[in-house]
Design a protein around this motif. Sequence first.
Motif, PDB file in Angstrom:
ATOM      1  N   LEU A 231       0.868  -1.174   0.000  1.00  0.00           N
ATOM      2  CA  LEU A 231       0.000   0.000   0.000  1.00  0.00           C
ATOM      3  C   LEU A 231       0.908   1.228   0.000  1.00  0.00           C
ATOM      4  O   LEU A 231       1.588   1.518   0.989  1.00  0.00           O
ATOM      5  N   HIS A 232       0.943   1.940  -1.121  1.00  0.00           N
ATOM      6  CA  HIS A 232       1.809   3.123  -1.256  1.00  0.00           C
ATOM      7  C   HIS A 232       1.064   4.338  -0.699  1.00  0.00           C
ATOM      8  O   HIS A 232      -0.096   4.573  -1.034  1.00  0.00           O
ATOM      9  N   ILE A 233       1.729   5.113   0.121  1.00  0.00           N
ATOM     10  CA  ILE A 233       1.114   6.283   0.756  1.00  0.00           C
ATOM     11  C   ILE A 233       1.464   7.543  -0.037  1.00  0.00           C
ATOM     12  O   ILE A 233       2.617   7.996  -0.029  1.00  0.00           O
ATOM     13  N   ALA A 235       1.429  11.629  -0.895  1.00  0.00           N
ATOM     14  CA  ALA A 235       1.436  12.858  -0.101  1.00  0.00           C
ATOM     15  C   ALA A 235       0.020  13.418  -0.022  1.00  0.00           C
ATOM     16  O   ALA A 235      -0.710  13.467  -1.009  1.00  0.00           O
ATOM     17  N   GLY A 236      -0.392  13.822   1.161  1.00  0.00           N
ATOM     18  CA  GLY A 236      -1.709  14.416   1.345  1.00  0.00           C
ATOM     19  C   GLY A 236      -2.829  13.421   1.578  1.00  0.00           C
ATOM     20  O   GLY A 236      -3.975  13.823   1.789  1.00  0.00           O
ATOM     21  N   SER A 237      -2.520  12.129   1.544  1.00  0.00           N
ATOM     22  CA  SER A 237      -3.559  11.124   1.793  1.00  0.00           C
ATOM     23  C   SER A 237      -3.856  11.051   3.288  1.00  0.00           C
ATOM     24  O   SER A 237      -3.138  11.629   4.115  1.00  0.00           O
ATOM     25  N   PHE A 238      -4.907  10.318   3.638  1.00  0.00           N
ATOM     26  CA  PHE A 238      -5.274  10.204   5.056  1.00  0.00           C
ATOM     27  C   PHE A 238      -4.117   9.648   5.878  1.00  0.00           C
ATOM     28  O   PHE A 238      -3.846  10.103   6.998  1.00  0.00           O
ATOM     29  N   ALA A 239      -3.421   8.633   5.327  1.00  0.00           N
ATOM     30  CA  ALA A 239      -2.370   7.949   6.089  1.00  0.00           C
ATOM     31  C   ALA A 239      -1.115   8.797   6.260  1.00  0.00           C
ATOM     32  O   ALA A 239      -0.315   8.550   7.175  1.00  0.00           O
ATOM     33  N   ASP A 240      -0.931   9.800   5.409  1.00  0.00           N
ATOM     34  CA  ASP A 240       0.283  10.634   5.471  1.00  0.00           C
ATOM     35  C   ASP A 240       0.304  11.432   6.775  1.00  0.00           C
ATOM     36  O   ASP A 240      -0.568  12.268   7.036  1.00  0.00           O
ATOM     37  N   GLY A 241       1.308  11.162   7.612  1.00  0.00           N
ATOM     38  CA  GLY A 241       1.449  11.883   8.872  1.00  0.00           C
ATOM     39  C   GLY A 241       0.677  11.289  10.023  1.00  0.00           C
ATOM     40  O   GLY A 241       0.748  11.808  11.151  1.00  0.00           O
ATOM     41  N   LYS A 242      -0.043  10.207   9.801  1.00  0.00           N
ATOM     42  CA  LYS A 242      -0.806   9.568  10.872  1.00  0.00           C
ATOM     43  C   LYS A 242       0.024   8.468  11.532  1.00  0.00           C
ATOM     44  O   LYS A 242       0.910   7.872  10.935  1.00  0.00           O
ATOM     45  N   ARG A 243      -0.322   8.178  12.788  1.00  0.00           N
ATOM     46  CA  ARG A 243       0.308   7.058  13.480  1.00  0.00           C
ATOM     47  C   ARG A 243      -0.334   5.747  13.011  1.00  0.00           C
ATOM     48  O   ARG A 243      -1.481   5.727  12.548  1.00  0.00           O
ATOM     49  N   VAL A 244       0.423   4.664  13.162  1.00  0.00           N
ATOM     50  CA  VAL A 244      -0.053   3.352  12.706  1.00  0.00           C
ATOM     51  C   VAL A 244      -1.386   2.996  13.340  1.00  0.00           C
ATOM     52  O   VAL A 244      -2.309   2.516  12.666  1.00  0.00           O
ATOM     53  N   GLN A 245      -1.546   3.266  14.652  1.00  0.00           N
ATOM     54  CA  GLN A 245      -2.792   2.895  15.319  1.00  0.00           C
ATOM     55  C   GLN A 245      -3.987   3.700  14.786  1.00  0.00           C
ATOM     56  O   GLN A 245      -5.110   3.193  14.731  1.00  0.00           O
ATOM     57  N   GLU A 246      -3.761   4.926  14.336  1.00  0.00           N
ATOM     58  CA  GLU A 246      -4.839   5.725  13.764  1.00  0.00           C
ATOM     59  C   GLU A 246      -5.271   5.165  12.412  1.00  0.00           C
ATOM     60  O   GLU A 246      -6.470   5.134  12.087  1.00  0.00           O
ATOM     61  N   VAL A 247      -4.280   4.735  11.617  1.00  0.00           N
ATOM     62  CA  VAL A 247      -4.579   4.172  10.301  1.00  0.00           C
ATOM     63  C   VAL A 247      -5.340   2.862  10.441  1.00  0.00           C
ATOM     64  O   VAL A 247      -6.323   2.607   9.724  1.00  0.00           O
ATOM     65  N   ILE A 248      -4.905   2.018  11.377  1.00  0.00           N
ATOM     66  CA  ILE A 248      -5.590   0.740  11.605  1.00  0.00           C
ATOM     67  C   ILE A 248      -7.014   0.984  12.110  1.00  0.00           C
ATOM     68  O   ILE A 248      -7.964   0.321  11.683  1.00  0.00           O
ATOM     69  N   ALA A 249      -7.176   1.972  13.006  1.00  0.00           N
ATOM     70  CA  ALA A 249      -8.509   2.289  13.528  1.00  0.00           C
ATOM     71  C   ALA A 249      -9.441   2.757  12.418  1.00  0.00           C
ATOM     72  O   ALA A 249     -10.644   2.473  12.443  1.00  0.00           O
ATOM     73  N   LYS A 250      -8.905   3.452  11.419  1.00  0.00           N
ATOM     74  CA  LYS A 250      -9.718   3.940  10.303  1.00  0.00           C
ATOM     75  C   LYS A 250     -10.337   2.786   9.518  1.00  0.00           C
ATOM     76  O   LYS A 250     -11.410   2.923   8.942  1.00  0.00           O
TER      77      LYS A 250
END
Length: 607
Positions: A231-233, A235-250
């Motif tokens: 999964l390529h991230i 720039a400016g996507s939801f995952a950019d700058g987020k912590r791993v736990q926030e991305v998993i929670a999403k």
Amino acid sequence: MLDNHTIAVLALTVLALFLFSRERIPLATSCLLILAVLAVGFELFPYQGPEGVVEPVDFFYGFGHEALIAVCALMVAGQGLVRTGALEPVGYMLAKLWGKHPMLSLLATLIISAVLSAFINNTPIVVLLIPILINVAARTKSSASGILMPMGFATLLGGMGTTIGTSTNLLVVSVAAEMGVTKFEMFDFVLPAAIAGSIGMAFLWLIAPRMLPKQPATANNVINRIYTAHLHIPAGSFADGKRVQEVIAKTDGELKIITIRRSAKEGLKPLPDTVLSANDRLLVHDTPDKLKQFEQVLGVILHPDDPDFDGHEHLNNGKQQLAEILIHQRSPLLGQSLQSVDFVSRYHLVALGVHRDGHHQIKALPNGLGNLTLQLGDILLVQSASERINALSLMEDFFVLEGTTELPYSKKIPLALLIMFGIILLAAFKILPIAISAIAGVLLMILTRCIDWGDVVRGLNLPVIMIVASSLALGHALTVTGGSEFLAGQFLHLAAGAPPAMILSGLMLLMAILTNVVSNNAAAVIGTPIAISIAHSLQLSPEPFVIAVLFGANMSYMTPMAYKTNLLIMAAGNYKFMDFVRVGLPLTIIMWLAYSVLLPMFYYLPH
């Protein structure tokens, strides 16, 4: 005194009801037979009615009838919502909620299904929700059979609320208007439908699941292979700058990150507090459906986020599909990497992931999927334009596994929703008739590329078209020959001395029984002129009697063949015939009693 033409039309009506109930005879064939017999019969044996000679060609007017135009246009517009994936966020939201509050989730599912079905053909709604609810049942270790039938019946309840909710509603309203009844507007009977529907929904929510046997749903025929992918991230996507736990929670905890790759040499463990950044690659193992879901939810992509990547044109070119291709012994890809064979330029495909069976399952892709040396038996998940995917079967370089998946035009979701709302609002505020607003909406969907002509063809349903046209022809024949007046007279004779409210209730019950044996459209169109004749005989307004036919003909709960969505949930939920009787019979009685009380109250009929 009945003449020969009236007797012949009544006999043909009985034959039609019999043919429509035969599963072995295609419905379209039965409809064509009825049309042909009517046209040929009135051509060979001319009939002089009160308004002059009946022209045989008039029996084909149903193909250009406003009701059929509206039905077809709304089916295509609904296909536009399916094709763009506009309904998928609803399904994802329900799946997310179910794990936390099962009972509230079931209620939410029933309500959302019913509300959507008031404006959209319920078939795509049922098709969308079946796999979601089966997966929910598997995750919660509950029985899917207790969910699927209530959901299917909820769409039927919701469809009774507006003039465009079902093709039956459109037919009844159109036929009644042609016979001089004031034309119903979109929300004219929404209040009694909502009140009675709420009672029916309570039954489906609290009682129906307990009446159904607990049994496994039919397994999906498609094997959901596990693919290794990045999964390529961007720039400016939801995952950019987020912590791993926030991305998993999403993703509601469904994303399982194996490694965070920042270069060929640098791989990070996915610790909860690790901050992700643009150009990171998340190594995951999951099914194609889940991988595409992660793309949508997180804004990540399954291909390199690089302007020099030459696959962008193939991913943005027209209708997209997914396919699975197997590397065999004679494949030129065997022992090679995708980059070494110039895979994208050579085949016009973009590889998204790779599946490798057994203990050889891929643990890491340090240099990316393009640099992986392919082995015998590897399966690539690829995406491209539909014409490229369809042409793969002609190639001998690899073996194309059965089944492809069409990808929705996700970027067109807001546009498709805006057009659908426009169709409904223009009709609701009486700016345009529904047939005209729906046709205009379909044209806009084609011009804006929400759908193409292939989607138009897939959205149309030939049996529905034929049953509408033949039912209108049969209803016309009953009217011009006096057959409907005769049937109305017989009904009134049987109900002699009964108050109007009881006669209306009896008519609705008759339609409810008939619709579970034959087509609901056929029952409705045959019943509408009878209802109007009964109202005229009683010197009462025909509106409540027409609505009684409409509601009764929509009570398609007691048999699996009563409505096409019943057949869908029967196959998916592994139901038996008696399961429909067990739940459908009490639901029919509940709805019949509710409407029998409500309609006289709303239309001031004496009990």
